[in-house]
Design a protein around this motif. Sequence first.
Motif, PDB file in Angstrom:
ATOM      1  N   PRO A   1       0.829  -1.198   0.000  1.00 41.31           N
ATOM      2  CA  PRO A   1       0.000   0.000   0.000  1.00 41.31           C
ATOM      3  C   PRO A   1       0.870   1.257   0.000  1.00 41.31           C
ATOM      4  O   PRO A   1       1.913   1.296   0.624  1.00 41.31           O
ATOM      5  CB  PRO A   1      -0.797  -0.106   1.300  1.00 41.31           C
TER       6      PRO A   1
ATOM      7  N   TYR B   1     -10.344  -3.912   5.903  1.00 49.35           N
ATOM      8  CA  TYR B   1      -8.980  -3.431   5.981  1.00 49.35           C
ATOM      9  C   TYR B   1      -8.874  -2.426   7.133  1.00 49.35           C
ATOM     10  O   TYR B   1      -9.879  -1.963   7.655  1.00 49.35           O
ATOM     11  CB  TYR B   1      -8.535  -2.779   4.660  1.00 49.35           C
TER      12      TYR B   1
ATOM     13  N   ASP C   1      -7.460   1.274   8.095  1.00 46.93           N
ATOM     14  CA  ASP C   1      -6.982   2.530   7.555  1.00 46.93           C
ATOM     15  C   ASP C   1      -6.214   3.227   8.671  1.00 46.93           C
ATOM     16  O   ASP C   1      -6.772   3.505   9.731  1.00 46.93           O
ATOM     17  CB  ASP C   1      -8.165   3.378   7.094  1.00 46.93           C
TER      18      ASP C   1
ATOM     19  N   GLU D   1      -3.499   2.187   3.918  1.00 42.42           N
ATOM     20  CA  GLU D   1      -4.167   0.967   4.344  1.00 42.42           C
ATOM     21  C   GLU D   1      -3.112   0.066   4.967  1.00 42.42           C
ATOM     22  O   GLU D   1      -2.022  -0.082   4.434  1.00 42.42           O
ATOM     23  CB  GLU D   1      -4.823   0.252   3.166  1.00 42.42           C
TER      24      GLU D   1
ATOM     25  N   ASP E   1      -2.177  -3.612   5.907  1.00 42.56           N
ATOM     26  CA  ASP E   1      -2.585  -4.984   5.613  1.00 42.56           C
ATOM     27  C   ASP E   1      -1.900  -6.002   6.510  1.00 42.56           C
ATOM     28  O   ASP E   1      -2.033  -7.189   6.305  1.00 42.56           O
ATOM     29  CB  ASP E   1      -2.354  -5.316   4.136  1.00 42.56           C
TER      30      ASP E   1
END
Length: 186
Positions: A20, A133, A135, A159, A161
């Motif tokens: 990301p 997800y 944030d 994001e 992960d």
Amino acid sequence: MKKMIFAGMAVLLLATACGPTLKVSSDYDKQANFKSYKTFAYYNPGGDKSSISELNRNRIENAVVAQMTAKGYTQADTTSADLLVNTIAVTKEGKSVTANTDYYGYGGFYRPYYWGGGMGSFSSTTNYSVDKYIDGSLIIDVVDRAQRKLLWQGVGNSEIDGPLKDPDTQIPKAIAKIMSSFPTKQ
């Protein structure tokens, strides 16, 4: 043929390695004279109530101190510093919903037409996919200590992960990117 396979593998490797992206924004007081400030102190008025680990809090603090020092400011204590630098980490859970309509089992690409040019009757199935997800945002505030006035704010958003693979490298890079627009001491 081997070159095409190698090129395809290289693109795939780069795409999976990037992860990301960090989106950065900043804003500052247009009336502030940053040349008049000489010292700073890292300041955490919220204490250690953050949801991030102590190790990562220390990495963030060290990276902020390194960036401020690199920009020409001298570290001082919180009672005498010209600027106070505060960081705030915020996380929230998000959801992404996508839909795919499947016409006659052809993944939405085939839509049957009957003779005569009109749309015939057909069956379709719509599948919904919900992805969760996290944030995450890191906010860096720089405040005039004497006036208790916000002078500059930088925000990094991405994001998340999973855990960082190399936080000792990734956190300083993220802080450097967020603070890239902070004025250097002239």
